[in-house]
Design an enzyme around this catalytic site. Structure first.
Site, PDB file in Angstrom:
ATOM      1  N   CYS A   1       0.825  -1.211   0.000  1.00  0.00           N
ATOM      2  CA  CYS A   1       0.000   0.000   0.000  1.00  0.00           C
ATOM      3  C   CYS A   1       0.866   1.272   0.000  1.00  0.00           C
ATOM      4  O   CYS A   1       1.463   1.587  -1.019  1.00  0.00           O
ATOM      5  CB  CYS A   1      -0.988  -0.076   1.156  1.00  0.00           C
ATOM      6  SG  CYS A   1      -2.460   0.907   0.845  1.00  0.00           S
TER       7      CYS A   1
ATOM      8  N   HIS B   1      -3.207  -5.433   1.583  1.00  0.00           N
ATOM      9  CA  HIS B   1      -2.540  -5.672   2.875  1.00  0.00           C
ATOM     10  C   HIS B   1      -2.564  -7.152   3.259  1.00  0.00           C
ATOM     11  O   HIS B   1      -3.436  -7.558   4.040  1.00  0.00           O
ATOM     12  CB  HIS B   1      -3.269  -4.891   3.981  1.00  0.00           C
ATOM     13  CG  HIS B   1      -3.112  -3.418   3.897  1.00  0.00           C
ATOM     14  ND1 HIS B   1      -2.156  -2.733   4.616  1.00  0.00           N
ATOM     15  CD2 HIS B   1      -3.791  -2.492   3.185  1.00  0.00           C
ATOM     16  CE1 HIS B   1      -2.254  -1.441   4.353  1.00  0.00           C
ATOM     17  NE2 HIS B   1      -3.237  -1.263   3.486  1.00  0.00           N
TER      18      HIS B   1
ATOM     19  N   GLU C   1      -0.801  -8.602   5.329  1.00  0.00           N
ATOM     20  CA  GLU C   1      -0.515  -8.765   6.769  1.00  0.00           C
ATOM     21  C   GLU C   1      -1.804  -8.775   7.596  1.00  0.00           C
ATOM     22  O   GLU C   1      -1.781  -9.109   8.770  1.00  0.00           O
ATOM     23  CB  GLU C   1       0.442  -7.662   7.252  1.00  0.00           C
ATOM     24  CG  GLU C   1      -0.153  -6.273   7.464  1.00  0.00           C
ATOM     25  CD  GLU C   1      -0.386  -5.484   6.176  1.00  0.00           C
ATOM     26  OE1 GLU C   1      -0.215  -6.053   5.064  1.00  0.00           O
ATOM     27  OE2 GLU C   1      -0.738  -4.286   6.267  1.00  0.00           O
TER      28      GLU C   1
HETATM   29  N1  GLN Z   1      -3.701   6.229   0.988  1.00  0.00           N
HETATM   30  C1  GLN Z   1      -2.446   5.958   1.631  1.00  0.00           C
HETATM   31  C2  GLN Z   1      -1.308   6.772   1.029  1.00  0.00           C
HETATM   32  O1  GLN Z   1      -1.496   7.496   0.143  1.00  0.00           O
HETATM   33  C3  GLN Z   1      -2.099   4.493   1.599  1.00  0.00           C
HETATM   34  C4  GLN Z   1      -3.087   3.695   2.414  1.00  0.00           C
HETATM   35  C5  GLN Z   1      -2.509   2.500   3.086  1.00  0.00           C
HETATM   36  O2  GLN Z   1      -1.286   2.318   3.153  1.00  0.00           O
HETATM   37  N2  GLN Z   1      -3.373   1.710   3.657  1.00  0.00           N
HETATM   38  O3  GLN Z   1      -0.212   6.649   1.450  1.00  0.00           O
END
Ligand code: GLN
Length: 202
Positions: free
Chosen positions: A82, A181, A183
């Site tokens: 992410c 994710h 995890e």
């Molecule tokens: N929207 C977040 C960002 O721009 C990422 C979201 C996440 O890591 N769950 O960093």
């Protein structure tokens, strides 16, 4: 036989403990990376999800950006989930003007790409790299990969409500990134896959 690798989990912000638990479940040693000296001797690094612009700021303030950039450019195996994916990208769309990324992976990533109504969702994804069974993928204000360049393999893609299909799991050599994710689910196949990359068997 290779001794168990030491995996560093970047611990400045975000979903750190869940990655540590997942790697422990894979039977390896884990170190929380909170200072630049914690990079010493790790065999692989996980960049957790969180907020990419905050991660960027904190890594700069804590003098960790340059040592981390050096290790990544030298080919340290790395897995970004992410926000971690965002930091690994060569180019980032819809981010703050002052945000930086490491450019480890030859790809363009769009932040918060799935839009407001579907900020967070879960879906079962077929990912051949981790096995035949679909993988439960949890997306939280997730980015997607808008474009991949040479050297980047797409491990799986997702089609959104508007019918747009974009990669959400990618690999370039020893660098791995997911929009979702792994995890947060009990299935450890993604962490196991990263471990195989670190050990040079995948
Ligand atoms: N929207 C977040 C960002 O721009 C990422 C979201 C996440 O890591 N769950 O960093």
């Amino acid at each position: 036989m290779m001794t168990a690798p030491l995996i560093g989990v970047l611990d400045v912000q975000g979903a750190v403990t869940e990655h540590i638990d997942a790697m422990h479940a894979c039977g390896v040693d884990v170190r929380r990376v909170r200072l630049a000296r914690d990079f010493d001797g790790i065999d692989g690094l996980i960049i957790p999800g969180g907020e990419s612009t905050t991660l960027c700021k904190l890594l700069t303030i804590f003098d960790m950006w340059n040592p981390m950039a050096k290790l990544l450019s030298e080919g340290l195996p790395v897995y970004g989930s992410c926000a971690g994916m965002i930091l690994l990208a060569k180019e980032v769309l819809d981010t703050r003007a002052d945000a930086r990324s490491f450019g480890t992976m030859n790809m363009t990533v769009r932040r918060n790409a799935f839009g407001r109504q579907v900020d967070s969702f879960e879906t079962d994804l077929p990912i051949a790299a981790v096995g035949d069974e679909p993988f439960r993928a949890v997306f939280i204000r997730a980015p997607w990969v808008e474009e991949v360049g040479e050297g980047v393999d797409v491990l799986c893609s997702v089609t959104d409500a508007q019918g747009r299909t974009n990669p959400v799991a990618v690999r370039q050599g020893a660098a791995l990134a997911t929009s979702f994710h792994p995890e947060l689910v009990a299935d450890r196949r993604f962490h196991q896959y990263f471990l195989s990359i670190v050990q040079g068997t995948a």
